[in-house]
Design a protein around this motif. Sequence first.
Motif, mmCIF file in Angstrom:
data_model
loop_
_atom_site.group_PDB
_atom_site.id
_atom_site.type_symbol
_atom_site.label_atom_id
_atom_site.label_comp_id
_atom_site.label_asym_id
_atom_site.label_seq_id
_atom_site.Cartn_x
_atom_site.Cartn_y
_atom_site.Cartn_z
ATOM 1 N N TYR A 154 0.818 -1.218 0.000
ATOM 2 C CA TYR A 154 0.000 0.000 0.000
ATOM 3 C C TYR A 154 0.851 1.267 0.000
ATOM 4 O O TYR A 154 0.511 2.254 -0.660
ATOM 5 N N GLU A 155 1.948 1.263 0.726
ATOM 6 C CA GLU A 155 2.764 2.475 0.846
ATOM 7 C C GLU A 155 3.530 2.804 -0.432
ATOM 8 O O GLU A 155 3.937 3.936 -0.635
ATOM 9 N N HIS A 156 3.736 1.815 -1.287
ATOM 10 C CA HIS A 156 4.652 1.988 -2.421
ATOM 11 C C HIS A 156 4.022 2.665 -3.629
ATOM 12 O O HIS A 156 4.740 3.006 -4.573
ATOM 13 N N GLY A 157 2.705 2.830 -3.643
ATOM 14 C CA GLY A 157 2.103 3.497 -4.792
ATOM 15 C C GLY A 157 0.608 3.295 -4.853
ATOM 16 O O GLY A 157 0.014 2.566 -4.056
ATOM 17 N N TYR A 158 0.006 3.963 -5.819
ATOM 18 C CA TYR A 158 -1.435 3.849 -6.018
ATOM 19 C C TYR A 158 -1.773 2.557 -6.758
ATOM 20 O O TYR A 158 -0.954 1.996 -7.483
ATOM 21 N N TYR A 159 -3.010 2.119 -6.577
ATOM 22 C CA TYR A 159 -3.446 0.839 -7.141
ATOM 23 C C TYR A 159 -4.030 1.001 -8.544
ATOM 24 O O TYR A 159 -5.033 0.388 -8.902
ATOM 25 N N THR A 160 -3.369 1.806 -9.349
ATOM 26 C CA THR A 160 -3.835 2.011 -10.718
ATOM 27 C C THR A 160 -3.885 0.705 -11.494
ATOM 28 O O THR A 160 -4.766 0.507 -12.345
ATOM 29 N N ALA A 161 -2.957 -0.200 -11.216
ATOM 30 C CA ALA A 161 -2.939 -1.483 -11.931
ATOM 31 C C ALA A 161 -4.219 -2.271 -11.673
ATOM 32 O O ALA A 161 -4.718 -2.962 -12.572
ATOM 33 N N THR A 192 11.294 4.621 -4.960
ATOM 34 C CA THR A 192 10.608 5.873 -5.264
ATOM 35 C C THR A 192 9.961 6.500 -4.037
ATOM 36 O O THR A 192 9.214 7.463 -4.153
ATOM 37 N N GLY A 193 10.242 5.938 -2.844
ATOM 38 C CA GLY A 193 9.758 6.537 -1.615
ATOM 39 C C GLY A 193 8.367 6.075 -1.229
ATOM 40 O O GLY A 193 7.765 5.218 -1.858
ATOM 41 N N ARG A 194 7.842 6.674 -0.172
ATOM 42 C CA ARG A 194 6.542 6.317 0.363
ATOM 43 C C ARG A 194 5.476 7.236 -0.210
ATOM 44 O O ARG A 194 5.565 8.450 -0.074
ATOM 45 N N ASP A 435 7.448 -2.213 -4.517
ATOM 46 C CA ASP A 435 8.687 -1.647 -5.070
ATOM 47 C C ASP A 435 8.466 -0.396 -5.903
ATOM 48 O O ASP A 435 9.339 0.026 -6.653
ATOM 49 N N GLY A 436 7.300 0.213 -5.771
ATOM 50 C CA GLY A 436 7.094 1.527 -6.366
ATOM 51 C C GLY A 436 7.066 1.519 -7.877
ATOM 52 O O GLY A 436 6.667 0.544 -8.509
ATOM 53 N N ASP A 437 7.509 2.615 -8.480
ATOM 54 C CA ASP A 437 7.387 2.778 -9.921
ATOM 55 C C ASP A 437 8.107 1.698 -10.718
ATOM 56 O O ASP A 437 7.732 1.415 -11.849
ATOM 57 N N SER A 485 3.502 6.158 -8.667
ATOM 58 C CA SER A 485 3.717 7.156 -7.618
ATOM 59 C C SER A 485 2.747 8.325 -7.754
ATOM 60 O O SER A 485 2.641 9.158 -6.852
ATOM 61 N N ARG A 486 2.057 8.396 -8.863
ATOM 62 C CA ARG A 486 0.928 9.308 -9.049
ATOM 63 C C ARG A 486 -0.122 8.544 -9.859
ATOM 64 O O ARG A 486 0.158 7.509 -10.457
#
Length: 516
Positions: A154-161, A192-194, A435-437, A485-486
Motif C-alpha cells: 500500500y505504501e509503495h504506490g497507487y493501485y492504478t494497476a 521511489t519513496g513512500r 517496489d514503487g514505480d 507514484s501518481r
Amino acid sequence: MDRRAFLTAATAGLLPQTVSRPALASPARTLRSDPFTLGVASGDPTTDGFVLWTRLAVAPLNGDGRGGMPSRDVDVAWQVSADERFATIVRSGTATARARNAHSVHVELKGLEPGRDYYYRFRSEGRLSPAGRTRTTPEGETPLTFAVAACAHYEHGYYTAYRRLAQEEPDLVVFLGDYMYEYGPSGYTALTGRVRTHTPGKCRTLADYRLRHAQYKSDRDLQAAHAAAPWLVAFDDHEVENNWAGPASSSGARDFARRRREAFRAYYENMPLRRASLQGAVLRVNRRVSWGRLARFHLLDTRQFRDDQACEDGVRAGCDERLADGRTLLGPGQWRWLESGLHDSATRWNLLGQQIMMAHRDHKIGPGREVNLDSWDGYAAERTRLLESLARTSNPVVLTGDAHMHHLADLKTDFDDPDSPVVARELVASSIASDGDGYRDRTWIAEALQENPHISYIDQRRGYVMARLTRDEMSVEFRTLDYISRRGARAKTSHRLTLPAAPATAAAAQAAAPPS
C-alpha cells in the motif's frame, strides 16, 4: 447498459438504489453511516455457484480493527440477478454479519446456471452496497480470459494497476499472494519513496491484521477489481510475516503460532473464501477450480507446510543444504493431493497457481551462483520431482507471483543442461504496487537473461498478466504501467506470446470423447 458501463457505474456507486424486493427491505434500525466502505467481492466459482463476500465497516480505520461497528450481530440481505439492472432476481436471502467475525459475510451460492454472468449486491440497515459482477464456470470448453496479479504494498504506490485490470473485464482473477503487507509505516521502503502510509505499527494481533486489511480494502481501485470478476486467492508470506515457513517465524517471534492463527482468521474474514477453508489454526487455500473441460487451476500453498529455509534464508551462494532430497516445500499431504490432481486431470490445460518462482534463477552476474533460498531454488529436489510430474501432465503452465518483476521462463528438470527438454512454461506476474514505480535497466536485464538462458523476458515495472485460453492455444500479454507514484498511468503490453496446446493426454482425450 453493457458490461463496461455496468462496471464503471457499479464501482462509482451510480447504479439505481431503488429496491422493491422483500429480501432487501430496510429495517427500522439503521447504522449511522455507510457500512459498505470495503466494497464487495466474489470468488471460487463452480458450474452452479460462487462465494459472495462483504464486510461491514462504518469507520474502517478505527484502531480496534472492528470497523466502527456495534458489538451486536447485523443482518445483511443479498440479491443475485441475471441482469445488471437487477430486474430479474434469481436468488436472494439474508445472512448474519457476526461481530465475532468482524462483521464479514460469506454467502455460498448453488443451483445457478453454468457458464454465465451474474450480478450481486447487499443491503443492511437502510444502506445499499455497490454491485458486483461474477460468473459461474462452464461445462464444456468455453474460452477463458483471466488475469494474474500479486504483491500490492500500500505504501509503495497507487493501485492504478487494479483499476486497469478491472477495465480489461476478465472472466476470472487469480491473485497469488502478498495482498497486504504486515510492516509498520516505512518498514519496507521502495526506491521511489513512500506514497501512502500504513496504519500504525507492525501487524501482531488480530486487531492489527483486521485494520490493515480494512485499509487496503478501502481503496476504490482495489474495490473495482473485486467487483469486476470472481477471484481465486491464495496467500504468500506478508499476509502473516515476511518469509515465514511452516511453524517458523523469520523474526524469531515466540508468539508466532498465535500470530499466524490470527492472521489467517483476518485473511479469511476479508476474502471471498468458502467457510470450509478455515479449519482452526489451519487455513486451507490449496484447492482445485475447473473451467469446464478447458482448464483446471491447481492452487498451491507454498508457506504453511514447508520446511524452514536453508542456510538462514536470503539470496546466497553455496548452501548444499538446499539440495537435500528430503526437503519439502509443499508438505507430504499437499504433495499427494497435487500428484493426484495432476494425474487425474481430464482438462485440456492445467494451470498451477503458486507464490514463489519455480524456475532456477542465478542472481549473480558473472562467475559463481547466488540463488533465492525462499524460492523453489531452496527446495531443488522436490522441484525436480514436481517438474517430472508436469512432464506427464496435459499442457501445464505455472502462474507465479512474489518476484516484483515479470518473468517468462522455460521449466526443465535440469536447468544446467541446455538440451534438457522444456516440460512447462512459467508466467511470473510483476507486482501491483510493491517496489514503487519500478524501472527498466536494459543493461541489467540483458545480463540477467544471459546468466539464465531459460528465462526469455524480464521487466521490473509494475503490472499484471492477461491470458486468453482456448482449446488450441494460450495467448499471453504482460501488462505494465510506467508509474504508480501518481495516478493516471495507462497499462500497455510490454511482451506477448502464444503457447500452442499439445495433444491431449489419454485422460483428457477420454473425457472429451463422445459417448459410444
